[in-house]
Design a protein around this motif. Structure first.
Motif, PDB file in Angstrom:
ATOM      1  N   VAL A 140      74.194  10.163  29.699  1.00  0.00           N
ATOM      2  CA  VAL A 140      75.104   9.351  30.498  1.00  0.00           C
ATOM      3  C   VAL A 140      74.883   9.526  31.992  1.00  0.00           C
ATOM      4  O   VAL A 140      75.225   8.636  32.775  1.00  0.00           O
ATOM      5  N   SER A 141      74.313  10.649  32.403  1.00  0.00           N
ATOM      6  CA  SER A 141      74.019  10.845  33.825  1.00  0.00           C
ATOM      7  C   SER A 141      72.685  10.206  34.198  1.00  0.00           C
ATOM      8  O   SER A 141      72.604   9.424  35.150  1.00  0.00           O
ATOM      9  N   CYS A 142      71.637  10.500  33.442  1.00  0.00           N
ATOM     10  CA  CYS A 142      70.310   9.986  33.791  1.00  0.00           C
ATOM     11  C   CYS A 142      70.230   8.470  33.720  1.00  0.00           C
ATOM     12  O   CYS A 142      69.478   7.844  34.478  1.00  0.00           O
ATOM     13  N   ARG A 143      70.987   7.860  32.814  1.00  0.00           N
ATOM     14  CA  ARG A 143      70.896   6.402  32.680  1.00  0.00           C
ATOM     15  C   ARG A 143      71.492   5.675  33.877  1.00  0.00           C
ATOM     16  O   ARG A 143      71.288   4.466  34.040  1.00  0.00           O
ATOM     17  N   GLN A 144      72.220   6.384  34.726  1.00  0.00           N
ATOM     18  CA  GLN A 144      72.757   5.758  35.932  1.00  0.00           C
ATOM     19  C   GLN A 144      71.696   5.592  37.016  1.00  0.00           C
ATOM     20  O   GLN A 144      71.921   4.872  37.985  1.00  0.00           O
ATOM     21  N   THR A 145      70.563   6.268  36.876  1.00  0.00           N
ATOM     22  CA  THR A 145      69.491   6.166  37.864  1.00  0.00           C
ATOM     23  C   THR A 145      68.618   4.970  37.537  1.00  0.00           C
ATOM     24  O   THR A 145      67.974   4.916  36.487  1.00  0.00           O
ATOM     25  N   ARG A 146      68.580   4.010  38.461  1.00  0.00           N
ATOM     26  CA  ARG A 146      67.877   2.749  38.205  1.00  0.00           C
ATOM     27  C   ARG A 146      66.443   2.761  38.738  1.00  0.00           C
ATOM     28  O   ARG A 146      65.538   2.209  38.114  1.00  0.00           O
ATOM     29  N   LEU A 147      66.220   3.360  39.895  1.00  0.00           N
ATOM     30  CA  LEU A 147      64.895   3.370  40.498  1.00  0.00           C
ATOM     31  C   LEU A 147      64.487   4.797  40.835  1.00  0.00           C
ATOM     32  O   LEU A 147      65.312   5.601  41.294  1.00  0.00           O
ATOM     33  N   LEU A 148      63.203   5.102  40.614  1.00  0.00           N
ATOM     34  CA  LEU A 148      62.661   6.430  40.869  1.00  0.00           C
ATOM     35  C   LEU A 148      61.434   6.310  41.763  1.00  0.00           C
ATOM     36  O   LEU A 148      60.763   5.276  41.789  1.00  0.00           O
ATOM     37  N   PRO A 149      61.097   7.390  42.470  1.00  0.00           N
ATOM     38  CA  PRO A 149      59.828   7.406  43.196  1.00  0.00           C
ATOM     39  C   PRO A 149      58.670   7.557  42.213  1.00  0.00           C
ATOM     40  O   PRO A 149      58.877   7.708  41.006  1.00  0.00           O
ATOM     41  N   ASP A 150      57.474   7.550  42.721  1.00  0.00           N
ATOM     42  CA  ASP A 150      56.285   7.735  41.891  1.00  0.00           C
ATOM     43  C   ASP A 150      56.260   9.168  41.378  1.00  0.00           C
ATOM     44  O   ASP A 150      55.976  10.108  42.122  1.00  0.00           O
ATOM     45  N   LEU A 151      56.538   9.354  40.082  1.00  0.00           N
ATOM     46  CA  LEU A 151      56.634  10.698  39.521  1.00  0.00           C
ATOM     47  C   LEU A 151      55.274  11.302  39.194  1.00  0.00           C
ATOM     48  O   LEU A 151      55.200  12.475  38.795  1.00  0.00           O
ATOM     49  N   SER A 152      54.191  10.531  39.372  1.00  0.00           N
ATOM     50  CA  SER A 152      52.863  11.131  39.237  1.00  0.00           C
ATOM     51  C   SER A 152      52.543  12.012  40.446  1.00  0.00           C
ATOM     52  O   SER A 152      51.636  12.843  40.391  1.00  0.00           O
ATOM     53  N   ASP A 153      53.282  11.823  41.520  1.00  0.00           N
ATOM     54  CA  ASP A 153      53.208  12.705  42.685  1.00  0.00           C
ATOM     55  C   ASP A 153      54.058  13.934  42.379  1.00  0.00           C
ATOM     56  O   ASP A 153      55.276  13.833  42.212  1.00  0.00           O
ATOM     57  N   MET A 154      53.438  15.104  42.294  1.00  0.00           N
ATOM     58  CA  MET A 154      54.147  16.312  41.884  1.00  0.00           C
ATOM     59  C   MET A 154      55.283  16.660  42.837  1.00  0.00           C
ATOM     60  O   MET A 154      56.304  17.208  42.422  1.00  0.00           O
ATOM     61  N   ALA A 155      55.124  16.342  44.129  1.00  0.00           N
ATOM     62  CA  ALA A 155      56.205  16.604  45.086  1.00  0.00           C
ATOM     63  C   ALA A 155      57.415  15.735  44.762  1.00  0.00           C
ATOM     64  O   ALA A 155      58.559  16.200  44.793  1.00  0.00           O
ATOM     65  N   ASN A 156      57.166  14.472  44.432  1.00  0.00           N
ATOM     66  CA  ASN A 156      58.275  13.586  44.064  1.00  0.00           C
ATOM     67  C   ASN A 156      58.936  14.023  42.770  1.00  0.00           C
ATOM     68  O   ASN A 156      60.158  13.925  42.612  1.00  0.00           O
ATOM     69  N   LEU A 157      58.124  14.492  41.805  1.00  0.00           N
ATOM     70  CA  LEU A 157      58.685  14.959  40.538  1.00  0.00           C
ATOM     71  C   LEU A 157      59.628  16.138  40.787  1.00  0.00           C
ATOM     72  O   LEU A 157      60.729  16.184  40.235  1.00  0.00           O
ATOM     73  N   ARG A 158      59.186  17.078  41.620  1.00  0.00           N
ATOM     74  CA  ARG A 158      60.032  18.232  41.941  1.00  0.00           C
ATOM     75  C   ARG A 158      61.309  17.795  42.643  1.00  0.00           C
ATOM     76  O   ARG A 158      62.406  18.260  42.311  1.00  0.00           O
ATOM     77  N   ARG A 159      61.177  16.889  43.616  1.00  0.00           N
ATOM     78  CA  ARG A 159      62.362  16.416  44.351  1.00  0.00           C
ATOM     79  C   ARG A 159      63.338  15.713  43.411  1.00  0.00           C
ATOM     80  O   ARG A 159      64.544  15.930  43.482  1.00  0.00           O
ATOM     81  N   TRP A 160      62.799  14.855  42.553  1.00  0.00           N
ATOM     82  CA  TRP A 160      63.670  14.100  41.643  1.00  0.00           C
ATOM     83  C   TRP A 160      64.433  15.030  40.714  1.00  0.00           C
ATOM     84  O   TRP A 160      65.621  14.830  40.458  1.00  0.00           O
ATOM     85  N   LYS A 161      63.758  16.069  40.197  1.00  0.00           N
ATOM     86  CA  LYS A 161      64.435  17.021  39.327  1.00  0.00           C
ATOM     87  C   LYS A 161      65.609  17.684  40.043  1.00  0.00           C
ATOM     88  O   LYS A 161      66.702  17.852  39.479  1.00  0.00           O
ATOM     89  N   GLN A 162      65.408  18.069  41.293  1.00  0.00           N
ATOM     90  CA  GLN A 162      66.481  18.699  42.059  1.00  0.00           C
ATOM     91  C   GLN A 162      67.642  17.732  42.262  1.00  0.00           C
ATOM     92  O   GLN A 162      68.812  18.117  42.145  1.00  0.00           O
ATOM     93  N   ILE A 163      67.321  16.494  42.573  1.00  0.00           N
ATOM     94  CA  ILE A 163      68.376  15.509  42.835  1.00  0.00           C
ATOM     95  C   ILE A 163      69.155  15.201  41.562  1.00  0.00           C
ATOM     96  O   ILE A 163      70.388  15.092  41.585  1.00  0.00           O
ATOM     97  N   GLU A 164      68.446  15.061  40.439  1.00  0.00           N
ATOM     98  CA  GLU A 164      69.152  14.801  39.183  1.00  0.00           C
ATOM     99  C   GLU A 164      70.073  15.978  38.829  1.00  0.00           C
ATOM    100  O   GLU A 164      71.152  15.784  38.266  1.00  0.00           O
ATOM    101  N   GLY A 165      69.643  17.204  39.144  1.00  0.00           N
ATOM    102  CA  GLY A 165      70.509  18.355  38.905  1.00  0.00           C
ATOM    103  C   GLY A 165      71.793  18.268  39.699  1.00  0.00           C
ATOM    104  O   GLY A 165      72.885  18.540  39.178  1.00  0.00           O
ATOM    105  N   ALA A 166      71.680  17.856  40.976  1.00  0.00           N
ATOM    106  CA  ALA A 166      72.878  17.682  41.794  1.00  0.00           C
ATOM    107  C   ALA A 166      73.735  16.540  41.262  1.00  0.00           C
ATOM    108  O   ALA A 166      74.972  16.607  41.265  1.00  0.00           O
ATOM    109  N   LYS A 167      73.086  15.480  40.771  1.00  0.00           N
ATOM    110  CA  LYS A 167      73.842  14.342  40.243  1.00  0.00           C
ATOM    111  C   LYS A 167      74.600  14.714  38.980  1.00  0.00           C
ATOM    112  O   LYS A 167      75.718  14.234  38.746  1.00  0.00           O
ATOM    113  N   ARG A 168      74.014  15.567  38.152  1.00  0.00           N
ATOM    114  CA  ARG A 168      74.741  16.015  36.958  1.00  0.00           C
ATOM    115  C   ARG A 168      75.979  16.830  37.348  1.00  0.00           C
ATOM    116  O   ARG A 168      77.021  16.741  36.694  1.00  0.00           O
ATOM    117  N   GLN A 169      75.862  17.620  38.406  1.00  0.00           N
ATOM    118  CA  GLN A 169      77.019  18.358  38.887  1.00  0.00           C
ATOM    119  C   GLN A 169      78.101  17.399  39.367  1.00  0.00           C
ATOM    120  O   GLN A 169      79.296  17.595  39.098  1.00  0.00           O
TER     121      GLN A 169
END
Length: 375
Positions: A92-121
């Protein structure tokens, strides 16, 4: 954010845990029950299904079946489970995210994981307050985007039910640079998301909740030109130093919309920190002869309608303790604020709005998007 205990062995686990370090049980947060749970594979019931372990130390299992969020199995980026009768791949939290950066970029993948963690909180706190819509109902939409070479800068903000965040905010050095450049005492991912959710819930609870007159009496008239107000705010610079008389932050003085969003975020800070302290059965005695009463912190979510003055009486000594602990480690204050009576009036207004929304059982239905963006 409260702490939890492993269903299987009883040891302490946390909101972002994926495995009990004591007994090795797989852990997931169950949004439908608002709790952490120890899970065991249930291949006899279907592929990739899990069953919640029963009472601690027993071999008895509960009947509910779950599967892990797709972002957990694919990216190791989520610890929310999905009920087996919910056919969405994402929680129910992840499905609220409509657009993501390019996750093949490892820096973006790391950033997105951190942001999703804050969003779950954020999701957890809003759900505990009775504000996060159930699956399938209208709620905020999130876009997490990265600046592209030659493209327009991605600005964090809210417009028409969509919350946008520049993923660069997940980098500590970039966030610190922006905090210093803007003269802010506090800038975090969870702070951003709480602030922007305030704009979303202003639309739902104030504008569409027929509370505009009451809002304007406390925060001022939001119909004033937003862009001009922001320009005037930034033009003041350090000269605008009387904001603390009636606002929780300097940015709150820019415009009534920002005043509401900053106050809303502050209220979420308050309830989350009080819940955490209550989980540890915290009691604080301030070593001051004028306020030496012992304060036992209580969970603001336990009572159906917590008293605001009780929350404040617990909040003040708790933040003193928090800052003192940080200073003992050579760190800046974790809570760099001193709330005036004017700011307290606005916090009380937010508290009453939230309590009213809980009493009505839900926020209002979706409305037409706002015509201007707010940051």
């Amino acid at each position: 954010m409260r702490v939890f205990n492993c269903d299987h062995c009883g040891h302490l686990v946390f909101f972002d845990s994926v495995q009990c370090l004591h007994c090795g049980s797989a852990l997931a947060f169950l949004p439908d029950q608002q709790t952490m749970a120890a899970l065991t594979p249930a291949p006899q019931d279907g592929p990739d299904l899990w069953r919640r372990l029963g009472e601690r130390g027993t071999a008895q299992y509960s009947g509910r079946l779950y599967r892990m969020c797709h972002n957990h199995t694919t990216y190791d980026a989520c610890n929310f489970a999905v009920p087996s009768n919910d056919y969405a791949q994402l929680c129910v939290s992840c499905r609220q995210t409509r657009l993501l950066p390019d996750l093949s970029d490892m820096a973006n993948l790391r950033r997105w994981k951190q942001i999703e963690g804050a969003k779950r909180q954020l999701f957890y706190t809003l759900a505990r307050l009775g504000l996060e819509p159930a699956p399938g109902r209208y709620g905020p939409v999130f876009e997490f985007l990265a600046d592209m070479l030659g493209g327009p800068a991605i600005l964090t903000g809210h417009q028409g039910g969509t919350i946008t965040l520049n993923v660069a905010e997940a980098d500590d050095d970039e966030r610190a640079r922006r905090r210093i450049a803007l003269g802010e005492p506090y800038r975090t991912l969870i702070g951003h998301l709480r602030h922007e959710s305030g704009h979303f819930y202003w639309d739902q609870l104030v504008r569409d909740g027929h509370r505009l007159d009451a809002f304007r009496a406390v925060f001022g008239d939001e119909r004033q030109d937003y862009a001009a107000a922001l320009d005037a705010h930034y033009a003041k610079g350090s000269n605008g130093n009387d904001w603390f008389l009636n606002h929780v932050s300097a940015y709150a003085a820019a415009h009534p919309w920002e005043d509401w969003a900053e106050t809303w975020a502050h209220y979420l800070h308050m309830v989350d920190l009080l819940e955490t302290a209550a989980s540890y059965q915290t009691a604080v005695t301030v070593p001051d002869p004028h306020m030496a009463m012992r304060h036992h912190v209580t969970d603001p979510f336990v009572a159906n309608h917590p008293d605001f003055h009780d929350m404040v009486r617990q909040w003040v000594p708790l933040t003193l303790l928090l800052n003192s602990l940080n200073r003992s480690l050579g760190q800046d204050d974790a809570y760099p604020f001193a709330l005036s009576s004017g700011a307290m009036v606005k916090l009380r207004f937010v508290h009453d709005i939230v309590q009213g929304a809980q009493s009505s059982g839900s926020s209002n239905a979706p409305s037409h998007p706002a015509t201007s963006a707010v940051g």
